[in-house]
Design an enzyme around this catalytic site. Structure first.
Site, short mmCIF file in Angstrom:
data_model
loop_
_atom_site.label_atom_id
_atom_site.label_comp_id
_atom_site.label_asym_id
_atom_site.label_seq_id
_atom_site.Cartn_x
_atom_site.Cartn_y
_atom_site.Cartn_z
CG HIS A 55 -2.21 2.91 2.94
ND1 HIS A 55 -3.38 3.13 3.62
CD2 HIS A 55 -2.18 3.84 1.96
CE1 HIS A 55 -4.04 4.13 3.07
NE2 HIS A 55 -3.33 4.57 2.07
P1 TYD Z 1 -8.37 2.61 3.62
O1 TYD Z 1 -7.62 3.04 2.40
O2 TYD Z 1 -7.81 1.46 4.40
O3 TYD Z 1 -8.56 3.85 4.61
P2 TYD Z 1 -7.47 4.75 5.39
O4 TYD Z 1 -6.20 4.66 4.64
O5 TYD Z 1 -8.07 6.10 5.40
O6 TYD Z 1 -7.32 4.23 6.76
O7 TYD Z 1 -9.87 2.32 3.19
C1 TYD Z 1 -10.86 1.98 4.11
C2 TYD Z 1 -11.88 1.08 3.41
O8 TYD Z 1 -12.53 1.78 2.35
C3 TYD Z 1 -11.24 -0.15 2.80
O9 TYD Z 1 -12.14 -1.24 3.00
C4 TYD Z 1 -11.15 0.18 1.33
C5 TYD Z 1 -12.32 1.10 1.12
N1 TYD Z 1 -12.09 2.10 0.07
C6 TYD Z 1 -12.79 2.04 -1.11
O10 TYD Z 1 -13.63 1.15 -1.33
N2 TYD Z 1 -12.59 3.01 -2.05
C7 TYD Z 1 -11.70 4.01 -1.86
O11 TYD Z 1 -11.54 4.87 -2.75
C8 TYD Z 1 -10.93 4.04 -0.64
C9 TYD Z 1 -9.93 5.12 -0.39
C10 TYD Z 1 -11.18 3.07 0.30
#
Ligand code: TYD
Length: 138
Positions: A55
């Site tokens: 992303h």
């Molecule tokens: P995501 O940003 O998709 O993880 P990555 O980019 O590391 O693969 O986040 C994973 C899950 O955690 C998603 O359901 C959103 C949640 N999340 C939060 O609730 N707070 C946060 O600060 C972050 C970074 C993620």
């Protein structure tokens, strides 16, 4: 794959307060971290072979450190793709807005600490690569 980081991204060698007992690194906003810190999170217990991220953020700035173990951060500004191996706690990476990033090749036990300049906001994410390219290329 380029070694030049996208605009808004930078690597920094963090100062270590080491002594005979071991090592300590402090992260202070405006000094070591180039923004006011609103949020911290850490990615850990990543399963073998799993890649994360995929992303970009419209506005968020982040600062990542592999405080234990290592992982590879792929950074893509829509024109150039670069790759950084975060493999020591002394190495900090700033990731600016509108940079597509992917995290790969986590070592077992890797803990990736991330500081961010805003609270979690799903509306700030671009999770579709084609939409990201359209956004950066106008
Ligand atoms: P995501 O940003 O998709 O993880 P990555 O980019 O590391 O693969 O986040 C994973 C899950 O955690 C998603 O359901 C959103 C949640 N999340 C939060 O609730 N707070 C946060 O600060 C972050 C970074 C993620």
């Amino acid at each position: 794959m380029s070694h030049v980081l996208p605009p808004g991204c930078a690597l920094v060698d963090l100062p270590v307060k080491g002594d005979a007992r071991g090592s300590l690194i402090a992260l202070e906003q405006g000094r070591d971290v180039p923004f006011a810190i609103a949020r911290a999170y850490y990615v850990y217990a990543t399963l073998p072979g799993v890649d994360r991220g995929f992303h970009a953020h419209r506005n968020l700035r982040q600062f990542a450190v592999a405080v234990s173990g290592a992982c590879t951060m792929v950074l893509d500004d829509g024109r150039v793709r670069s790759e950084v191996r975060l493999d020591r706690p002394e190495l900090g990476l700033t990731i600016g807005p509108m940079v597509w990033h992917e995290m790969r090749a986590f070592t077992p036990g890797c803990v990736l600490l991330v500081l961010a300049d805003a609270l979690y906001d799903e509306a700030d994410y671009i999770r579709d690569y084609q939409r990201f390219l359209e956004a950066v290329r106008g």
